[in-house]
Design a protein around this motif. Structure first.
Motif, PDB file in Angstrom:
ATOM      1  N   ASP A   1      66.010  33.028  38.272  1.00 45.08           N
ATOM      2  CA  ASP A   1      65.807  34.223  39.080  1.00 45.08           C
ATOM      3  C   ASP A   1      65.670  35.458  38.198  1.00 45.08           C
ATOM      4  O   ASP A   1      64.819  36.320  38.438  1.00 45.08           O
ATOM      5  CB  ASP A   1      66.977  34.401  40.052  1.00 45.08           C
TER       6      ASP A   1
ATOM      7  N   ALA B   1      62.338  35.534  36.719  1.00 46.27           N
ATOM      8  CA  ALA B   1      61.312  35.785  37.737  1.00 46.27           C
ATOM      9  C   ALA B   1      61.286  37.240  38.178  1.00 46.27           C
ATOM     10  O   ALA B   1      60.225  37.791  38.484  1.00 46.27           O
ATOM     11  CB  ALA B   1      61.564  34.882  38.947  1.00 46.27           C
ATOM     12  N   VAL B   2      62.447  37.881  38.201  1.00 47.47           N
ATOM     13  CA  VAL B   2      62.542  39.260  38.684  1.00 47.47           C
ATOM     14  C   VAL B   2      62.037  40.258  37.647  1.00 47.47           C
ATOM     15  O   VAL B   2      61.329  41.214  37.968  1.00 47.47           O
ATOM     16  CB  VAL B   2      64.007  39.593  39.063  1.00 47.47           C
TER      17      VAL B   2
ATOM     18  N   SER C   1      58.473  42.252  37.097  1.00 51.11           N
ATOM     19  CA  SER C   1      58.077  43.278  38.064  1.00 51.11           C
ATOM     20  C   SER C   1      58.409  44.685  37.572  1.00 51.11           C
ATOM     21  O   SER C   1      57.817  45.656  38.035  1.00 51.11           O
ATOM     22  CB  SER C   1      58.769  43.032  39.407  1.00 51.11           C
TER      23      SER C   1
ATOM     24  N   THR D   1      55.363  46.280  35.960  1.00 50.83           N
ATOM     25  CA  THR D   1      54.155  46.347  36.777  1.00 50.83           C
ATOM     26  C   THR D   1      53.755  47.805  37.000  1.00 50.83           C
ATOM     27  O   THR D   1      54.580  48.643  37.349  1.00 50.83           O
ATOM     28  CB  THR D   1      54.380  45.667  38.135  1.00 50.83           C
TER      29      THR D   1
ATOM     30  N   LYS E   1      64.093  38.807  50.669  1.00 52.65           N
ATOM     31  CA  LYS E   1      62.737  38.557  50.175  1.00 52.65           C
ATOM     32  C   LYS E   1      61.956  37.675  51.140  1.00 52.65           C
ATOM     33  O   LYS E   1      60.763  37.911  51.386  1.00 52.65           O
ATOM     34  CB  LYS E   1      62.803  37.897  48.788  1.00 52.65           C
TER      35      LYS E   1
ATOM     36  N   LYS F   1      58.554  38.662  53.174  1.00 50.88           N
ATOM     37  CA  LYS F   1      57.335  37.860  53.088  1.00 50.88           C
ATOM     38  C   LYS F   1      56.836  37.448  54.466  1.00 50.88           C
ATOM     39  O   LYS F   1      55.634  37.258  54.685  1.00 50.88           O
ATOM     40  CB  LYS F   1      57.588  36.606  52.247  1.00 50.88           C
TER      41      LYS F   1
ATOM     42  N   LEU G   1      52.680  34.806  38.291  1.00 47.78           N
ATOM     43  CA  LEU G   1      53.616  35.803  38.808  1.00 47.78           C
ATOM     44  C   LEU G   1      54.018  35.489  40.254  1.00 47.78           C
ATOM     45  O   LEU G   1      55.180  35.652  40.634  1.00 47.78           O
ATOM     46  CB  LEU G   1      52.996  37.202  38.726  1.00 47.78           C
ATOM     47  N   ILE G   2      53.046  35.024  41.047  1.00 47.94           N
ATOM     48  CA  ILE G   2      53.357  34.637  42.422  1.00 47.94           C
ATOM     49  C   ILE G   2      54.310  33.446  42.429  1.00 47.94           C
ATOM     50  O   ILE G   2      55.295  33.408  43.185  1.00 47.94           O
ATOM     51  CB  ILE G   2      52.061  34.306  43.199  1.00 47.94           C
TER      52      ILE G   2
ATOM     53  N   SER H   1      57.801  34.502  41.448  1.00 49.59           N
ATOM     54  CA  SER H   1      58.468  35.180  42.554  1.00 49.59           C
ATOM     55  C   SER H   1      59.012  34.171  43.561  1.00 49.59           C
ATOM     56  O   SER H   1      60.147  34.288  44.039  1.00 49.59           O
ATOM     57  CB  SER H   1      57.488  36.139  43.239  1.00 49.59           C
TER      58      SER H   1
ATOM     59  N   GLY I   1      61.879  32.225  41.949  1.00 45.73           N
ATOM     60  CA  GLY I   1      63.057  33.078  41.868  1.00 45.73           C
ATOM     61  C   GLY I   1      63.785  33.196  43.195  1.00 45.73           C
ATOM     62  O   GLY I   1      65.016  33.162  43.248  1.00 45.73           O
ATOM     63  N   THR I   2      63.018  33.322  44.286  1.00 46.74           N
ATOM     64  CA  THR I   2      63.627  33.412  45.617  1.00 46.74           C
ATOM     65  C   THR I   2      64.346  32.118  45.977  1.00 46.74           C
ATOM     66  O   THR I   2      65.488  32.141  46.462  1.00 46.74           O
ATOM     67  CB  THR I   2      62.551  33.726  46.672  1.00 46.74           C
TER      68      THR I   2
END
Length: 316
Positions: A43, A46-47, A50, A53, A112, A116, A226-227, A230, A233-234
């Protein structure tokens, strides 16, 4: 004299063997603790991308280095002493603290998922206009270090709960080893991820057809990566958070929820033969994630709808 010398050498050899055994114990404990913390590490990795960005590519690595230094400070100067004092004087508090961290991970993961699925977003997004790049960069770094502190606290608590060493000095070395290794792995991976598009662009401009193809592949893969990060990570948040809550309840005497998940795991293992190990683990992880999602959704409802914390909606 010879007898004394032999005795001295014998004592030295005993001390050396003891030290080697201690180092081995520390290594085993650190490895076990690091493995248990893997979900939070995923996680964290993954976080973090961002946070660069929308910023200049030239600032990506300096920003990651600033966050890395903050992560080292979080783990080694703040959390490590606290964890050692906790283990020495309040060992009973480790499970409740773990559960609080697990609940936070469930909350973050559920939030998250809800976003989504079309729910309201909370806090600033990367689409917000940047009016002052320097101030914005400082805010990003400070925010990343705060997030790292929370995730690092969970990593250190998980590691502390898994390290079975009586000596506080050995516990400290094992925890420090976990902290250093995880920080290097996480932010090393993050640095590679955020520069992948630059590497791809550089290769795409080379004269070699093979280099151009690799560069185009990297450029095409970056958004998908990146997707995927994410998403992973969730899932990791929910799986780790849910698992911590289930195990914590068992430690506090409420064994039913984790027992039910273990029964499902054993049933899958018994029915899947050669794939029993993988599918059994996936069953346990999936059910833990579902438990985490349910708890997290409850916490999201309470915090955003009842207490109205962070209730200001942000436009997509």
């Amino acid at each position: 004299m010879p007898g004394g010398l032999v005795a001295l050498l014998d004592d030295v050899s005993i001390i050396a063997r003891t030290a080697a055994a201690s180092i081995d114990d520390i290594g085993v404990a650190a490895s076990k603790a690091g493995t248990k913390a893997a979900g939070v590490v995923i996680d964290d990795a993954a976080v973090t991308p961002s946070y660069v960005t929308g910023l200049s590519p030239a600032r990506e690595l300096p920003i990651i280095w600033s966050i890395t230094k903050g992560s080292f400070r979080n783990k080694l100067l703040i959390l490590l002493p606290g964890a050692l004092l906790l283990s020495e004087f309040l060992p009973w508090a480790i499970i409740p603290i773990l559960m609080l961290g697990g609940a936070y991970l469930c909350y973050e993961g559920a939030e998250k998922v809800i976003e989504k699925l079309g729910g309201a977003k909370h806090g600033k997004t990367v689409e917000d206009p940047i009016t002052d790049p320097v101030a914005f960069e400082k805010q990003r770094i400070a925010g990343a270090i705060r997030t790292d502190l929370i995730l690092s606290a969970e990593i250190m608590a998980i590691a502390l709960n898994e390290i079975d060493l009586d000596d506080i000095f050995q516990r400290g070395i094992a925890l420090a080893a976990v902290a250093i290794a995880i920080t290097i792995v996480v932010y090393g991976a993050v640095a590679l991820i955020v520069k992948m598009d630059d590497v791809g662009l550089h290769l795409a401009q080379r004269s070699s057809v093979a280099a151009q193809n690799i560069g185009k592949l990297l450029l095409a893969a970056m958004p998908k990566l990146l997707i995927a990060l994410s998403f992973i990570g969730t899932i990791a948040m929910l799986w780790v958070g849910g698992g911590i809550i289930l195990h914590g309840l068992k430690e506090l005497g409420i064994e039913g929820p984790e027992h039910a998940v273990e029964l499902a795991q054993h049933a899958v293992e018994g029915a899947t033969g050669a794939l029993s190990g993988i599918l059994g683990w996936l069953t346990f992880a999936s059910l833990s994630a579902i438990a985490g999602l349910v708890l997290g959704a409850i916490l999201v409802f309470i915090l955003h709808k009842v207490i109205k914390m962070g209730h200001e909606e942000v436009a997509h």
